[in-house]
Scaffold this motif. Structure first.
Motif, PDB file in Angstrom:
ATOM      1  N   ASN A   6     -56.939 -19.979 -23.044  1.00  0.00           N
ATOM      2  CA  ASN A   6     -57.123 -18.936 -24.057  1.00  0.00           C
ATOM      3  C   ASN A   6     -56.137 -19.077 -25.208  1.00  0.00           C
ATOM      4  N   LYS A   7     -54.897 -19.426 -24.918  1.00  0.00           N
ATOM      5  CA  LYS A   7     -53.886 -19.581 -25.976  1.00  0.00           C
ATOM      6  C   LYS A   7     -54.208 -20.735 -26.914  1.00  0.00           C
ATOM      7  N   HIS A   8     -54.678 -21.837 -26.342  1.00  0.00           N
ATOM      8  CA  HIS A   8     -54.827 -23.051 -27.141  1.00  0.00           C
ATOM      9  C   HIS A   8     -56.228 -23.282 -27.697  1.00  0.00           C
ATOM     10  N   LEU A   9     -57.188 -22.498 -27.259  1.00  0.00           N
ATOM     11  CA  LEU A   9     -58.553 -22.693 -27.756  1.00  0.00           C
ATOM     12  C   LEU A   9     -59.112 -21.477 -28.475  1.00  0.00           C
ATOM     13  N   LYS A  10     -58.271 -20.477 -28.745  1.00  0.00           N
ATOM     14  CA  LYS A  10     -58.772 -19.259 -29.393  1.00  0.00           C
ATOM     15  C   LYS A  10     -59.358 -19.532 -30.771  1.00  0.00           C
ATOM     16  N   ASP A  11     -58.853 -20.532 -31.481  1.00  0.00           N
ATOM     17  CA  ASP A  11     -59.393 -20.847 -32.810  1.00  0.00           C
ATOM     18  C   ASP A  11     -60.740 -21.573 -32.729  1.00  0.00           C
ATOM     19  N   LYS A  12     -61.160 -21.952 -31.529  1.00  0.00           N
ATOM     20  CA  LYS A  12     -62.463 -22.611 -31.328  1.00  0.00           C
ATOM     21  C   LYS A  12     -63.555 -21.600 -30.986  1.00  0.00           C
ATOM     22  N   LYS A  13     -63.189 -20.303 -31.020  1.00  0.00           N
ATOM     23  CA  LYS A  13     -64.123 -19.212 -30.759  1.00  0.00           C
ATOM     24  C   LYS A  13     -64.678 -19.232 -29.341  1.00  0.00           C
ATOM     25  N   VAL A  14     -63.806 -19.568 -28.378  1.00  0.00           N
ATOM     26  CA  VAL A  14     -64.155 -19.461 -26.968  1.00  0.00           C
ATOM     27  C   VAL A  14     -63.083 -18.651 -26.261  1.00  0.00           C
ATOM     28  N   MET A  15     -63.493 -17.990 -25.186  1.00  0.00           N
ATOM     29  CA  MET A  15     -62.570 -17.185 -24.407  1.00  0.00           C
ATOM     30  C   MET A  15     -62.887 -17.410 -22.934  1.00  0.00           C
ATOM     31  N   PHE A  16     -61.845 -17.449 -22.119  1.00  0.00           N
ATOM     32  CA  PHE A  16     -62.009 -17.692 -20.700  1.00  0.00           C
ATOM     33  C   PHE A  16     -61.628 -16.446 -19.922  1.00  0.00           C
ATOM     34  N   GLY A  17     -62.372 -16.177 -18.878  1.00  0.00           N
ATOM     35  CA  GLY A  17     -62.091 -15.026 -18.027  1.00  0.00           C
ATOM     36  C   GLY A  17     -61.986 -15.463 -16.585  1.00  0.00           C
ATOM     37  N   LEU A  18     -61.323 -14.652 -15.777  1.00  0.00           N
ATOM     38  CA  LEU A  18     -61.145 -14.965 -14.364  1.00  0.00           C
ATOM     39  C   LEU A  18     -61.227 -13.668 -13.577  1.00  0.00           C
ATOM     40  N   ASN A  19     -62.015 -13.689 -12.524  1.00  0.00           N
ATOM     41  CA  ASN A  19     -62.048 -12.542 -11.633  1.00  0.00           C
ATOM     42  C   ASN A  19     -62.317 -13.005 -10.207  1.00  0.00           C
TER      43      ASN A  19
END
Length: 58
Positions: free
Chosen positions: A31-44
């Motif tokens: 999330n920190k390094h790819l936020k400018d690529k318009k992707v977000m990662f989630g975990l549950n």
């Protein structure tokens, strides 16, 4: 005139994994390094498994 909804998340993919205590560190890193690529990662946690999700941010 159409309204654009910013911040909308579209699920791209999900993957189930055996639980690993530090998996959240991987998600945080992505999330920190790819936020400018318009992707977000989630975990549950679901049914004893970890589920990582990848979203496109519109």
């Amino acid at each position: 005139m159409s309204e654009k909804k910013e911040g909308k998340l579209e699920l791209i993919a999900q993957k189930h994994f055996t639980p690993w205590d530090e998996m959240y560190l991987v998600v945080d890193f992505l999330n920190k390094h790819l936020k400018d690529k318009k992707v977000m990662f989630g975990l549950n946690k679901k049914n004893g498994e970890m589920v990582m999700s990848i979203y496109e941010v519109e």
